[in-house]
Scaffold this motif. Structure first.
Motif, PDB file in Angstrom:
ATOM      1  N   THR A   1       1.488  10.326  11.851  1.00  0.00           N
ATOM      2  CA  THR A   1       1.950  10.723  10.522  1.00  0.00           C
ATOM      3  C   THR A   1       2.765   9.616   9.875  1.00  0.00           C
ATOM      4  OG1 THR A   1       1.975  13.068  11.161  1.00  0.00           O
ATOM      5  CG2 THR A   1       3.303  12.443   9.258  1.00  0.00           C
ATOM      6  N   PHE A   2       3.664   9.026  10.663  1.00  0.00           N
ATOM      7  CA  PHE A   2       4.489   7.925  10.158  1.00  0.00           C
ATOM      8  C   PHE A   2       3.651   6.692   9.842  1.00  0.00           C
ATOM      9  CE2 PHE A   2       6.770   3.983  11.080  1.00  0.00           C
ATOM     10  CZ  PHE A   2       7.760   4.040  10.117  1.00  0.00           C
ATOM     11  N   LEU A   3       2.731   6.335  10.750  1.00  0.00           N
ATOM     12  CA  LEU A   3       1.941   5.116  10.557  1.00  0.00           C
ATOM     13  C   LEU A   3       1.047   5.208   9.325  1.00  0.00           C
ATOM     14  CD1 LEU A   3       0.927   4.167  14.217  1.00  0.00           C
ATOM     15  CD2 LEU A   3       2.553   2.994  12.713  1.00  0.00           C
ATOM     16  N   GLY A   4       0.551   6.411   9.019  1.00  0.00           N
ATOM     17  CA  GLY A   4      -0.249   6.558   7.811  1.00  0.00           C
ATOM     18  C   GLY A   4       0.536   6.171   6.570  1.00  0.00           C
ATOM     19  N   ALA A   5       1.762   6.671   6.480  1.00  0.00           N
ATOM     20  CA  ALA A   5       2.620   6.328   5.334  1.00  0.00           C
ATOM     21  C   ALA A   5       3.034   4.868   5.377  1.00  0.00           C
ATOM     22  CB  ALA A   5       3.854   7.231   5.328  1.00  0.00           C
ATOM     23  N   PHE A   6       3.357   4.359   6.568  1.00  0.00           N
ATOM     24  CA  PHE A   6       3.818   2.978   6.706  1.00  0.00           C
ATOM     25  C   PHE A   6       2.727   1.991   6.287  1.00  0.00           C
ATOM     26  CE2 PHE A   6       4.285  -0.920   9.211  1.00  0.00           C
ATOM     27  CZ  PHE A   6       5.572  -1.295   8.867  1.00  0.00           C
ATOM     28  N   PHE A   7       1.497   2.250   6.713  1.00  0.00           N
ATOM     29  CA  PHE A   7       0.423   1.312   6.381  1.00  0.00           C
ATOM     30  C   PHE A   7       0.156   1.274   4.888  1.00  0.00           C
ATOM     31  CE2 PHE A   7      -0.383   0.277  10.665  1.00  0.00           C
ATOM     32  CZ  PHE A   7      -1.290  -0.786  10.669  1.00  0.00           C
ATOM     33  N   TYR A   8       0.249   2.428   4.222  1.00  0.00           N
ATOM     34  CA  TYR A   8       0.008   2.419   2.784  1.00  0.00           C
ATOM     35  C   TYR A   8       1.191   1.820   2.025  1.00  0.00           C
ATOM     36  CZ  TYR A   8      -1.279   3.818  -1.908  1.00  0.00           C
ATOM     37  OH  TYR A   8      -1.600   3.794  -3.239  1.00  0.00           O
ATOM     38  N   ALA A   9       2.397   2.226   2.387  1.00  0.00           N
ATOM     39  CA  ALA A   9       3.575   1.818   1.626  1.00  0.00           C
ATOM     40  C   ALA A   9       3.982   0.381   1.907  1.00  0.00           C
ATOM     41  CB  ALA A   9       4.745   2.760   1.932  1.00  0.00           C
ATOM     42  N   VAL A  10       3.963  -0.013   3.164  1.00  0.00           N
ATOM     43  CA  VAL A  10       4.487  -1.333   3.538  1.00  0.00           C
ATOM     44  C   VAL A  10       3.369  -2.346   3.780  1.00  0.00           C
ATOM     45  CG1 VAL A  10       5.916  -2.603   5.192  1.00  0.00           C
ATOM     46  CG2 VAL A  10       6.561  -0.283   4.503  1.00  0.00           C
ATOM     47  N   VAL A  11       2.441  -2.027   4.681  1.00  0.00           N
ATOM     48  CA  VAL A  11       1.396  -3.003   5.017  1.00  0.00           C
ATOM     49  C   VAL A  11       0.534  -3.306   3.800  1.00  0.00           C
ATOM     50  CG1 VAL A  11      -0.612  -3.459   6.478  1.00  0.00           C
ATOM     51  CG2 VAL A  11       1.388  -2.323   7.447  1.00  0.00           C
ATOM     52  N   TYR A  12       0.044  -2.271   3.126  1.00  0.00           N
ATOM     53  CA  TYR A  12      -0.803  -2.494   1.953  1.00  0.00           C
ATOM     54  C   TYR A  12      -0.003  -2.903   0.722  1.00  0.00           C
ATOM     55  CZ  TYR A  12      -3.552  -1.358  -2.188  1.00  0.00           C
ATOM     56  OH  TYR A  12      -4.161  -1.414  -3.411  1.00  0.00           O
ATOM     57  N   THR A  13       0.954  -2.055   0.331  1.00  0.00           N
ATOM     58  CA  THR A  13       1.649  -2.276  -0.942  1.00  0.00           C
ATOM     59  C   THR A  13       2.528  -3.520  -0.930  1.00  0.00           C
ATOM     60  OG1 THR A  13       1.653   0.096  -1.396  1.00  0.00           O
ATOM     61  CG2 THR A  13       3.241  -1.250  -2.601  1.00  0.00           C
ATOM     62  N   VAL A  14       3.347  -3.683   0.105  1.00  0.00           N
ATOM     63  CA  VAL A  14       4.326  -4.773   0.129  1.00  0.00           C
ATOM     64  C   VAL A  14       3.735  -6.062   0.688  1.00  0.00           C
ATOM     65  CG1 VAL A  14       6.577  -5.505   1.014  1.00  0.00           C
ATOM     66  CG2 VAL A  14       6.214  -3.119   0.334  1.00  0.00           C
ATOM     67  N   TRP A  15       3.047  -5.981   1.806  1.00  0.00           N
ATOM     68  CA  TRP A  15       2.626  -7.197   2.501  1.00  0.00           C
ATOM     69  C   TRP A  15       1.310  -7.790   2.003  1.00  0.00           C
ATOM     70  CZ3 TRP A  15       3.705  -5.274   8.206  1.00  0.00           C
ATOM     71  CH2 TRP A  15       5.086  -5.149   8.379  1.00  0.00           C
ATOM     72  N   LEU A  16       0.332  -6.958   1.664  1.00  0.00           N
ATOM     73  CA  LEU A  16      -1.020  -7.478   1.473  1.00  0.00           C
ATOM     74  C   LEU A  16      -1.541  -7.439   0.041  1.00  0.00           C
ATOM     75  CD1 LEU A  16      -2.769  -5.886   4.601  1.00  0.00           C
ATOM     76  CD2 LEU A  16      -1.914  -8.218   4.351  1.00  0.00           C
ATOM     77  N   LYS A  17      -1.149  -6.468  -0.752  1.00  0.00           N
ATOM     78  CA  LYS A  17      -1.825  -6.222  -2.025  1.00  0.00           C
ATOM     79  C   LYS A  17      -1.855  -7.446  -2.932  1.00  0.00           C
ATOM     80  CE  LYS A  17      -2.151  -3.019  -5.898  1.00  0.00           C
ATOM     81  NZ  LYS A  17      -1.694  -1.746  -6.484  1.00  0.00           N
ATOM     82  N   ARG A  18      -0.766  -8.185  -3.004  1.00  0.00           N
ATOM     83  CA  ARG A  18      -0.710  -9.323  -3.928  1.00  0.00           C
ATOM     84  C   ARG A  18      -1.056 -10.648  -3.253  1.00  0.00           C
ATOM     85  NH1 ARG A  18       4.396  -7.948  -7.908  1.00  0.00           N
ATOM     86  NH2 ARG A  18       4.603  -5.765  -7.347  1.00  0.00           N
ATOM     87  N   ARG A  19      -1.454 -10.582  -1.963  1.00  0.00           N
ATOM     88  CA  ARG A  19      -1.672 -11.821  -1.215  1.00  0.00           C
ATOM     89  C   ARG A  19      -3.133 -12.108  -0.885  1.00  0.00           C
ATOM     90  NH1 ARG A  19       3.364 -10.011   0.884  1.00  0.00           N
ATOM     91  NH2 ARG A  19       4.986 -11.610   0.750  1.00  0.00           N
ATOM     92  N   THR A  20      -3.940 -11.072  -0.655  1.00  0.00           N
ATOM     93  CA  THR A  20      -5.289 -11.310  -0.156  1.00  0.00           C
ATOM     94  C   THR A  20      -6.236 -10.176  -0.552  1.00  0.00           C
ATOM     95  OG1 THR A  20      -6.627 -11.480   1.876  1.00  0.00           O
ATOM     96  CG2 THR A  20      -4.571 -10.248   2.033  1.00  0.00           C
ATOM     97  N   TRP A  21      -7.527 -10.507  -0.698  1.00  0.00           N
ATOM     98  CA  TRP A  21      -8.511  -9.473  -1.016  1.00  0.00           C
ATOM     99  C   TRP A  21      -8.795  -8.582   0.188  1.00  0.00           C
ATOM    100  CZ3 TRP A  21     -13.068  -9.192   1.694  1.00  0.00           C
ATOM    101  CH2 TRP A  21     -13.524 -10.345   2.329  1.00  0.00           C
ATOM    102  N   TRP A  22      -8.280  -8.947   1.353  1.00  0.00           N
ATOM    103  CA  TRP A  22      -8.383  -8.091   2.532  1.00  0.00           C
ATOM    104  C   TRP A  22      -7.404  -6.922   2.460  1.00  0.00           C
ATOM    105  CZ3 TRP A  22     -11.982  -8.348   6.352  1.00  0.00           C
ATOM    106  CH2 TRP A  22     -12.745  -9.511   6.436  1.00  0.00           C
ATOM    107  N   ASN A  23      -6.619  -6.860   1.385  1.00  0.00           N
ATOM    108  CA  ASN A  23      -5.565  -5.843   1.260  1.00  0.00           C
ATOM    109  C   ASN A  23      -6.081  -4.432   1.527  1.00  0.00           C
ATOM    110  OD1 ASN A  23      -7.043  -5.613  -1.145  1.00  0.00           O
ATOM    111  ND2 ASN A  23      -5.404  -6.420  -2.437  1.00  0.00           N
ATOM    112  N   ILE A  24      -7.145  -4.054   0.868  1.00  0.00           N
ATOM    113  CA  ILE A  24      -7.613  -2.675   0.965  1.00  0.00           C
ATOM    114  C   ILE A  24      -8.386  -2.430   2.246  1.00  0.00           C
ATOM    115  CG2 ILE A  24      -9.864  -2.828  -0.201  1.00  0.00           C
ATOM    116  CD1 ILE A  24      -7.014  -0.263  -0.780  1.00  0.00           C
ATOM    117  N   VAL A  25      -8.880  -3.498   2.872  1.00  0.00           N
ATOM    118  CA  VAL A  25      -9.581  -3.344   4.148  1.00  0.00           C
ATOM    119  C   VAL A  25      -8.588  -2.936   5.231  1.00  0.00           C
ATOM    120  CG1 VAL A  25     -10.986  -4.487   5.888  1.00  0.00           C
ATOM    121  CG2 VAL A  25     -11.308  -5.050   3.463  1.00  0.00           C
ATOM    122  N   ILE A  26      -7.539  -3.732   5.385  1.00  0.00           N
ATOM    123  CA  ILE A  26      -6.516  -3.428   6.392  1.00  0.00           C
ATOM    124  C   ILE A  26      -5.728  -2.183   5.991  1.00  0.00           C
ATOM    125  CG2 ILE A  26      -4.488  -4.341   7.594  1.00  0.00           C
ATOM    126  CD1 ILE A  26      -5.673  -7.165   6.995  1.00  0.00           C
TER     127      ILE A  26
END
Length: 267
Positions: free
Chosen positions: A95-120
């Motif tokens: 439950t936590f990892l689902g929120a963490f991956f969307y909020a932090v991994v996708y939104t903060v770390w990847l979205k503005r850096r790489t087109w792999w954002n939505i894959v990971i």
């Protein structure tokens, strides 16, 4: 929340109804918190996009102060604690990892850096399936792992279709979605190839314990989605991309409905 229910339904075994209800609510709240964080964190970026500029933080309807951040984090932690209390630590972790991956991994770390954002970032949906499966058994069954893979593969095709339709918006905002970086034609080919893998993965649980209703949902939804993939591949433009985007929603809905009906009949 519905994918968590599908993860529960597709897993052989049983769990008390109250546990499933609390877990489903926990996944719903944690997902809502992650979505709220996305809009809180990206309110300035959202103002640059036609699709998102009317969101509450972007439009100014809500002021993005630290009180909102505290509430968002508190909701996520409360949802995680509820999953732990009602089910087990594994369900809480997923439950936590689902929120963490969307909020932090996708939104903060990847979205503005790489087109792999939505894959990971697609792993966010996979964890909801695993949370539901953990309500039945902390040792995740192959059927649940395959359904988690389906959610992982569904996300890129779904969002790349949207990104083709709103390519200019993403480009203006500086978000390197695949159509912005590689072009619409390349993105359409990537969507088609990914969707073939998605449909194949969605059929696979039938060869374990998933029943005929699940298979019907996988075949009907998958065939419908591939039809719109082919139209997008032949003519990648805003109209075909939006049609493909909406087809992805129907495909997933039909698949999950099949899983839920199968689980209800088996129960």
């Amino acid at each position: 929340a519905i994918t968590a229910l599908a993860g529960f339904a597709i897993t052989p075994g049983h769990a008390p109804a109250w546990q499933v209800a609390v877990l489903t609510l926990a996944v719903l709240v944690s997902s809502a918190a992650a979505g709220a964080f996305n809009q809180y964190y990206e309110h300035e970026l959202d103002r640059n996009m036609e699709r998102t500029r009317r969101r509450p933080f972007a439009s100014g309807a809500l002021r993005p102060h630290l009180g909102w951040l505290a509430l968002i984090v508190g909701l996520c932690l409360a949802a995680t604690a509820a999953a732990w209390w009602s089910v087990n630590p594994w369900a809480a972790l997923y439950t936590f990892l689902g929120a963490f991956f969307y909020a932090v991994v996708y939104t903060v770390w990847l979205k503005r850096r790489t087109w792999w954002n939505i894959v990971i970032g697609g792993l966010a949906g996979s964890f909801a399936v695993l949370a539901g499966a953990a309500a039945v058994n902390p040792v995740i069954a192959p059927e649940a792992l395959l359904l988690a893979l389906v959610l992982f593969l569904w996300t890129p095709s779904h969002f790349w279709s949207l990104a083709i339709a709103y390519r200019d918006d993403y480009s203006k905002a500086g978000v390197p979605m695949l159509p912005v970086v590689k072009g619409d034609a390349v993105a359409a080919r990537a969507i088609f190839a990914n969707t073939i893998l998605l449909v194949a993965a969605s059929v696979a649980p039938f060869f374990y314990s998933a029943g005929w209703l699940y298979l019907a949902g996988a075949v009907i939804g998958g065939g419908y989605y591939l039809k719109y993939n082919l139209r997008l591949l032949a003519n990648p433009n805003r109209n075909t991309a939006m049609a493909c985007f909406h087809a992805s929603l129907l495909q997933l809905s039909v698949l999950l409905l099949g899983a839920l009906l199968d689980g209800a009949l088996a129960g």
